[in-house]
Design an enzyme around this catalytic site. Sequence first.
Site, PDB file in Angstrom:
ATOM      1  CG  ASP A   1      -1.850   1.200   1.222  1.00 19.25           C
ATOM      2  OD1 ASP A   1      -2.809   1.182   0.442  1.00 19.25           O
ATOM      3  OD2 ASP A   1      -1.616   2.143   1.993  1.00 19.25           O
ATOM      4  CG  LEU A   2       1.496   3.474  -3.536  1.00 17.88           C
ATOM      5  CD1 LEU A   2       1.161   4.373  -4.708  1.00 17.88           C
ATOM      6  CD2 LEU A   2       2.971   3.106  -3.554  1.00 17.88           C
TER       7      LEU A   2
ATOM      8  CG  ASP B   1      -2.993   3.641  -2.231  1.00 15.21           C
ATOM      9  OD1 ASP B   1      -4.082   3.196  -1.834  1.00 15.21           O
ATOM     10  OD2 ASP B   1      -2.226   4.273  -1.481  1.00 15.21           O
TER      11      ASP B   1
END
Length: 620
Positions: free
Chosen positions: A225-226, A268
Amino acid sequence: MADYLANVPLEFLTVCLGVALVTFVIGYAGGRQLLARERTFPPSEFGNDTAILKLVVEHAHEGLIMQDIYGHIEWSNPAYSRITGYSAEEILGRRPQEFILTPENQLQPEDIDVFRFDLSKFQSGTEELILNRRKNGEYFWNQLTFAVVDGETEEDTKIILICRDVTSQVEHVKELEDARNRLKHQAEHDDLTGVANRARLSAHLQEQIASAREGEGKIGILHLDLDHFKDVNDSHGHGAGDAVLRHVAKAMRSALGDKGLVARIGGDEFIAVVSNPVGPEQLEALGNQVLQGVAEPVKVDHHHLRVAGSVGLVLADASKSSASELINQADIALYAAKKSGRSQQAWYTEALGAQYRQRRQILARLDQDLEAGDLSLLMEPQYSVTLRQIVGYEVSAQWLHPSEGLVDPVKLLSSQEDVKRIEKIERFALNRGLAEVKRLREASNVPFFLSVNLTGASLRSQGFVEAVDRICNEAAFLPNDLVIELDEKIIRFDEPDGLTGVVEDLGQIGCKIALDRFGGGHGGAGQLIYLDADMVKISPDLINGIENEDNKRELVKSVIRLAANLGLEAVANGVDRPEQAALLQEFGCTRIQGKMISEPLSPRLAERHMREFELQEEAL
């Protein structure tokens, strides 16, 4: 594909015609044999049967050839010449394998020389679809149907072939197959990044688990996950965000190679599935490769954007897992990675899973209490140094934790993942706080104000300002007597979603704005220039120790002086000792709160405190 073509109605009719032609040809061949033996039959009602048969065969759309048992062509009809481009004279005595096969399917000369029909395989009705080449080099799909004419000996047996050019039908089928494949790909892949989507991920995991149950095998999961991806969209636009997501997908595919599947499961978030990993070291190495690849700069227009991510790792026995369990475990590990400081990797463990399950139970209990409004309220009095009396109350919601007693529920929650819960908690504090402060007003005839601390969860909610205005009207409470406290770290002037617009709207309806925990290290004095605030609440971290630390004392004095110059009221939070209160009064601070006045109280105790409180003169 031959079966498919045979089911097409048009092809069915063609086959029927072909069978009829074979029957005619068989009769024709038999007739030739009989004529050779000078046997005669009475004329039929049609006259000359042989002439009719010859007419039908010569005008048939299907190509016909008759071969001996060794494959030599003894006769062909004009349609065969039209289809292949070879005249009857060119192919007479030759085998089709010598001239009609494509180069990639060409047989060796010695194999052609020893060819002989195997009558156990080549029987009447046998079909074959094969790619052939015409004399001009053009490829075509040839649908062959075999018929066997038995002779007196096996050597006398004749093989008749019906040849149909079905290229257009095959290409149509191929187009349908390509269309199906495209639709299947679209249904299983993410349009933006090209990697698998959630549906394909789930199916792939199911396949891996099913195959593992037949033997032994491990399965590895990397959940990426960004960090702060929303900032990219807000600052540079969604086009830049899309470029970053494509960059991340490419980095993951590059790191994983052919070791497994990469999928984007939403926003994301990406998941990589590694089949039969060598061990935890391999997964950690892949995770590091992914993080390093993601951290490479992304060129968007004239900017080079840098992003980072967090990774959750899972290594499990595939035969004892389910797809949903694996994804859930990876999600738990990812949450742990983010809590540890982001741009990190974290492993799923049974202990971590137990903590997560316990947290889910606690959140479920909190949700029940939020739905029922079963929270408590604490009220902390604020004291005016100039008026020498309590002038207002800061309120906060409290929740009875199953094992820890009364706690601030907001501190249990994530500001990004639990927005709705936080909004409900803050709305409770606002509604209940208005009711309790109004009750104290009526009991004392003192116009106490209400102060409530709010976060971005409330400020970003749709129609929040209108809701505040309505709540104040319903409670017969002027918005001018409502102070909205905002932590300095949530206000950003260099970001599109920095909440300054909402703060301005709150000021427009009359609410007072206080910049809370000022000097805590998250903001700066520049915020006072841009934020249309009414007061500054000095952080308890600065107040603690001002009686002994020169640096803190000078800093607090500067903050109070700056506030006065900007027309703001300075409020000191965390005043616990008389020495601190005396210094603050000397510096020009007009309002204080802390243990010296009172710790946060329940509404009932707040009323008693209000009636009995009197600050001793020597305390200031």
